[in-house]
Enzyme design. Structure first.
Site, PDB file in Angstrom:
ATOM      1  N   GLU A   1      16.835 -19.094  -5.327  1.00 40.87           N
ATOM      2  CA  GLU A   1      16.549 -17.717  -5.727  1.00 40.87           C
ATOM      3  C   GLU A   1      16.120 -17.668  -7.204  1.00 40.87           C
ATOM      4  OE1 GLU A   1      15.939 -15.120  -4.284  1.00 40.87           O
ATOM      5  OE2 GLU A   1      16.327 -13.462  -5.653  1.00 40.87           O
TER       6      GLU A   1
ATOM      7  N   LYS B   1      12.583 -16.197  -8.433  1.00 37.99           N
ATOM      8  CA  LYS B   1      12.458 -15.121  -9.442  1.00 37.99           C
ATOM      9  C   LYS B   1      11.494 -15.548 -10.534  1.00 37.99           C
ATOM     10  CE  LYS B   1      13.656 -12.635  -7.640  1.00 37.99           C
ATOM     11  NZ  LYS B   1      14.223 -12.197  -6.438  1.00 37.99           N
TER      12      LYS B   1
ATOM     13  N   CYS C   1       0.838  -1.185   0.000  1.00 38.61           N
ATOM     14  CA  CYS C   1       0.000   0.000   0.000  1.00 38.61           C
ATOM     15  C   CYS C   1       0.883   1.248   0.000  1.00 38.61           C
ATOM     16  CB  CYS C   1      -0.948   0.103   1.189  1.00 38.61           C
ATOM     17  SG  CYS C   1      -2.094  -1.261   1.313  1.00 38.61           S
TER      18      CYS C   1
ATOM     19  N   GLU D   1       7.722 -15.887  -9.272  1.00 35.40           N
ATOM     20  CA  GLU D   1       7.005 -14.678  -8.853  1.00 35.40           C
ATOM     21  C   GLU D   1       6.665 -13.751 -10.016  1.00 35.40           C
ATOM     22  OE1 GLU D   1       9.024 -12.167  -5.967  1.00 35.40           O
ATOM     23  OE2 GLU D   1      10.928 -12.510  -6.939  1.00 35.40           O
TER      24      GLU D   1
ATOM     25  N   ARG E   1       4.033  -0.724  -4.695  1.00 35.33           N
ATOM     26  CA  ARG E   1       3.678  -1.063  -3.323  1.00 35.33           C
ATOM     27  C   ARG E   1       2.366  -1.822  -3.214  1.00 35.33           C
ATOM     28  NH1 ARG E   1       6.915   0.202   1.094  1.00 35.33           N
ATOM     29  NH2 ARG E   1       8.679   1.189   0.155  1.00 35.33           N
TER      30      ARG E   1
ATOM     31  N   LYS F   1       5.942  -4.913  -3.083  1.00 35.82           N
ATOM     32  CA  LYS F   1       7.285  -4.727  -2.529  1.00 35.82           C
ATOM     33  C   LYS F   1       7.100  -4.460  -1.053  1.00 35.82           C
ATOM     34  CE  LYS F   1      11.618  -3.997  -3.850  1.00 35.82           C
ATOM     35  NZ  LYS F   1      12.318  -5.119  -4.514  1.00 35.82           N
TER      36      LYS F   1
ATOM     37  N   ASN G   1      -2.288   2.726   5.707  1.00 38.86           N
ATOM     38  CA  ASN G   1      -1.491   1.509   5.485  1.00 38.86           C
ATOM     39  C   ASN G   1      -1.386   0.796   6.821  1.00 38.86           C
ATOM     40  OD1 ASN G   1      -0.982   2.397   2.950  1.00 38.86           O
ATOM     41  ND2 ASN G   1       1.184   2.830   3.250  1.00 38.86           N
ATOM     42  N   GLY G   2      -1.420  -0.512   6.806  1.00 39.41           N
ATOM     43  CA  GLY G   2      -1.285  -1.263   8.056  1.00 39.41           C
ATOM     44  C   GLY G   2      -2.542  -2.061   8.330  1.00 39.41           C
TER      45      GLY G   2
ATOM     46  N   TRP H   1      -2.984  -2.609  -1.488  1.00 38.70           N
ATOM     47  CA  TRP H   1      -2.739  -4.044  -1.569  1.00 38.70           C
ATOM     48  C   TRP H   1      -3.677  -4.651  -0.527  1.00 38.70           C
ATOM     49  CZ3 TRP H   1      -1.031  -8.134   1.517  1.00 38.70           C
ATOM     50  CH2 TRP H   1      -0.557  -9.262   0.837  1.00 38.70           C
TER      51      TRP H   1
ATOM     52  N   HIS I   1      16.368 -38.350  -4.977  1.00 36.00           N
ATOM     53  CA  HIS I   1      15.575 -38.710  -3.792  1.00 36.00           C
ATOM     54  C   HIS I   1      14.113 -38.310  -3.937  1.00 36.00           C
ATOM     55  CE1 HIS I   1      19.212 -39.916  -1.786  1.00 36.00           C
ATOM     56  NE2 HIS I   1      19.764 -38.753  -2.124  1.00 36.00           N
TER      57      HIS I   1
HETATM   58  C1  F6R Z   1      11.476 -11.615  -3.924  1.00 40.52           C
HETATM   59  C2  F6R Z   1      11.155 -10.562  -3.003  1.00 40.52           C
HETATM   60  C3  F6R Z   1      10.689 -10.912  -1.634  1.00 40.52           C
HETATM   61  C4  F6R Z   1      11.498 -10.112  -0.606  1.00 40.52           C
HETATM   62  C5  F6R Z   1      10.968 -10.364   0.806  1.00 40.52           C
HETATM   63  C6  F6R Z   1      11.788  -9.623   1.836  1.00 40.52           C
HETATM   64  O1  F6R Z   1      11.903 -11.113  -5.144  1.00 40.52           O
HETATM   65  O2  F6R Z   1      11.284  -9.411  -3.318  1.00 40.52           O
HETATM   66  O3  F6R Z   1      10.802 -12.268  -1.392  1.00 40.52           O
HETATM   67  O4  F6R Z   1      12.828 -10.491  -0.707  1.00 40.52           O
HETATM   68  O5  F6R Z   1       9.637  -9.948   0.879  1.00 40.52           O
HETATM   69  O6  F6R Z   1      11.800  -8.254   1.596  1.00 40.52           O
HETATM   70  P1  F6R Z   1      12.814  -7.311   2.326  1.00 40.52           P
HETATM   71  O7  F6R Z   1      14.188  -7.643   1.853  1.00 40.52           O
HETATM   72  O8  F6R Z   1      12.410  -5.928   1.934  1.00 40.52           O
HETATM   73  O9  F6R Z   1      12.681  -7.556   3.792  1.00 40.52           O
END
Ligand code: F6R
Length: 615
Positions: free
Chosen positions: A488, A492, A2, A495, A27, A610, A100-101, A74, A511
């Site tokens: 990772e 990537k 948000c 997502e 956001r 994010k 937000n929250g 969000w 396994h």
């Molecule tokens: C993946 C991604 C998320 C963040 C996770 C932690 O691409 O962006 O998995 O890595 O939400 O976020 P931060 O680093 O901001 O605590």
């Protein structure tokens, strides 16, 4: 998660709010809205979906005024509907609020308000807060700034949960009120104008002078002044800071997506993560922000690394890096589990939380839980003004610059660099010789160039991406420190392209995972020339024997992989402890190009945001 933007000044509020919302869209992008005051009249516009939908609506139903608040959502409480979009109104329809929250006791408050004849339009916790503030304001005999601030204060004393809010009232048109607890809010100071935002990137085009509010602080802004107090009613100390980056840093520049721009920024972001931290003379790393002497660091006998998502993968890679460079046992904990696990933390255990945003609720909870146990807890953060950066007892900044693409890229490599620096520092206090330290430093100094060379493989990777973009399942495999890189790579891909993908240590294949291998399921192996190269090759053979397509990440000069794999991406040679930093780059590019080929919204993948500021 948000986004909030507020404006009060002598210009039209709408362009400032819309520009800010676009910058915050990463956001949250379920719905958005604005509320604008024109003298005593309040106009609200809301739209479900992207900001573009709101812009379209406003074109057909314009709004004018010099005071306004806005929000990009969000969804947490209540579905993605027009009614649930912010801003919300109070019972009188004169007060508007964005939030937000999460208000945890909103159900109870809502019942109490309903008993007092309040009628709600949405299912959100936010509308309850709007009604509470409005009710408190209407009880007051005055219609002025002090009364609105007091009403916000009174309402916030009743809520349990987290909030970053902005409030305006048609009866007091020359004032905006903001407050925070657990959700960031920043005040921007301009000439005859002031701003509120949940993230500085929304307002940096207008001002670089800001005040980062602390929890339980309330700010009242007018065009030419601001006042900060606390929820309990006392005055508050504050500090005006200068934003380090410019508005251009939060633009896409020549790139079609932020994610691609941020992948390409890695030679510089990695250089910035090392800048001033490598001492050739002492052959070690300097991490002054830890605020620990060498004697303190020498007594460390165990390290706990905690984070979420990509930051957790960095922690897992850090386990290999630190154990191999410093010979200190490292344990990784999902930050989301930390507070429920009652992890034993001995006096000589060093705890780090890792977070790009510094606002991730689970990671913040891990930090607080560790501190609650009386344990000194350090942070590895990118956002210098974030709650985790401010609350941790020291740490290391990533200096990666703003990361806007929802998929973390450059922050990951910066985290790996910092964990390597930590390994070097701790190793040099123990068994690493001066000569070994010098060698590690000179290898690290080559990293920016090696990263730039790896990114030059972009065109080749794009071709490979197009070949496999229609796969429904993907497997990523690697050994040792490249196993977290496999995780990772899988994260990537899933997502941003929504293709099911999993990461495994290569040998785990037989396994169980091998059951998934068929002609349609590509396996990506990270198989550089290292001590486990032959073992990786055996695992690749096992896949090929079952007709599974294989993409391999190998080391420049390798000829063996091309004989058995369908596609090979050769990255520059680097020591084992640095290879993960190079190996992840092709995986970021592969995910990016697959998602772009499929027409996915790379920077704003569905359901994600994010910075996850709810548990
Ligand atoms: C993946 C991604 C998320 C963040 C996770 C932690 O691409 O962006 O998995 O890595 O939400 O976020 P931060 O680093 O901001 O605590």
């Amino acid at each position: 998660m948000c986004g909030i933007v507020g404006y009060i000044g002598r210009s039209e509020a709408l362009p400032v709010l819309m520009d800010g919302l676009r910058r915050l869209e990463y956001r949250g992008y379920d719905s958005s809205g604005v509320a604008i005051l024109n003298g005593g009249s309040l106009a609200v516009r809301k739209a479900v979906g992207r900001i573009a939908n709101l812009a379209e609506l406003i074109q057909s139903e314009p709004v004018h005024g010099q005071v306004g608040i806005s929000h990009t959502r969000w969804a947490t409480h209540g579905g993605v509907t027009h009614e649930n979009a912010h801003p919300h109104l109070d019972q009188s329809g004169h007060l508007s609020l964005v939030h937000n929250g999460v208000i945890e006791n909103y159900q109870k408050l809502r019942e109490q308000l309903t008993e007092r004849s309040h009628v709600f339009q949405s299912q959100t916790d936010t509308e309850v807060l709007a009604h509470l503030v409005g009710e408190a304001f209407d009880r007051s005999e005055r219609r002025d700034k002090a009364a609105l601030v007091e009403a916000v204060r009174e309402a916030l004393r009743q809520v349990i949960g987290t909030y970053g809010i902005a409030v305006l009232h048609a009866d007091v048109p020359g004032i905006l009120v903001g407050a925070r607890r657990g959700s960031p809010l920043v005040l921007g100071i301009g000439k005859n104008e002031h701003f509120l935002a949940s993230d500085v990137s929304a307002i940096v085009a207008h001002t670089r002078d800001v005040v980062y509010l602390n929890d339980y602080e309330i700010v009242a802004i007018q065009d030419d002044r601001f006042e900060i107090s606390t929820v309990s009613g006392s005055g508050a100390d504050f500090q005006i800071s200068k934003v380090e980056f410019s508005a251009e840093a939060v633009d896409k520049g020549r790139f079609p997506h932020y994610m691609l721009k941020e992948i390409y920024e890695q030679p510089n972001s990695v250089r910035d993560a090392m800048r001033g931290r490598l001492s050739a003379e002492e052959a070690t790393a300097k991490l002054g922000g830890l605020e620990m002497t060498n004697a303190d660091l020498r007594s460390v006998d165990r390290i706990v690394l905690s984070g979420c998502g990509t930051a957790f993968h960095a922690a897992l890679a850090g386990e290999y890096l630190i154990e191999s460079l410093a010979h200190i046992p490292v344990e990784c904990e999902f930050a989301s589990e930390f507070r429920y696990r009652n992890l034993p933390l001995d006096r000589d255990t060093l705890v780090f939380v890792i977070s790009q945003s510094g606002e991730t609720a689970d990671t913040l909870a891990a930090l607080r839980e560790s501190q609650r146990k009386g344990h000194r807890t350090l942070g590895i953060c990118n956002n210098v003004a974030s709650t985790i950066a401010r609350e941790s007892d020291g740490g290391v900044y990533m200096h990666a610059g703003p990361e806007i693409g929802v998929a973390a890229t450059k922050s990951f490599t910066s985290q790996l660099v910092i964990l390597t620096l930590l390994g070097l520092l701790l190793g040099r206090i123990r068994h690493l010789s001066h000569a070994e330290g010098r060698t590690i430093i000179s290898e690290m100094e080559k990293l920016p160039d090696l990263i730039a060379r790896t990114i030059e493989l972009d065109k080749q990777i794009e071709k490979i991406a197009k070949k496999y973009a229609r796969a429904e399942n993907f497997l990523f495999m690697g050994r040792q420190a490249n196993y977290p890189i496999a995780l990772e790579g899988a994260l990537k891909l899933k997502e941003i392209s929504y293709i099911s993908a999993s990461g495994y240590p290569s040998a785990e294949l037989k396994h169980g995972v091998i059951a998934l291998i068929n002609e349609e399921t590509p396996s990506l192996f990270i198989a550089p020339q290292d001590a486990v190269f032959d073992q990786n090759v055996s695992n690749i053979e096992e896949v090929k024997a079952r007709k599974g397509p294989v993409i391999a990440i190998g080391t420049e000069g390798d000829t063996a992989l091309a004989k058995i794999c369908d596609d090979v991406i050769l990255i520059p040679h680097a020591p084992d402890y640095l290879t993960p930093i190079l190996a992840v780059l092709p995986l970021q590019l592969l995910a990016y190009h697959i998602a772009a080929t499929l027409g996915c919204d790379v920077d704003k993948p569905r359901n994600l945001a994010k910075s996850v500021t709810v548990e």
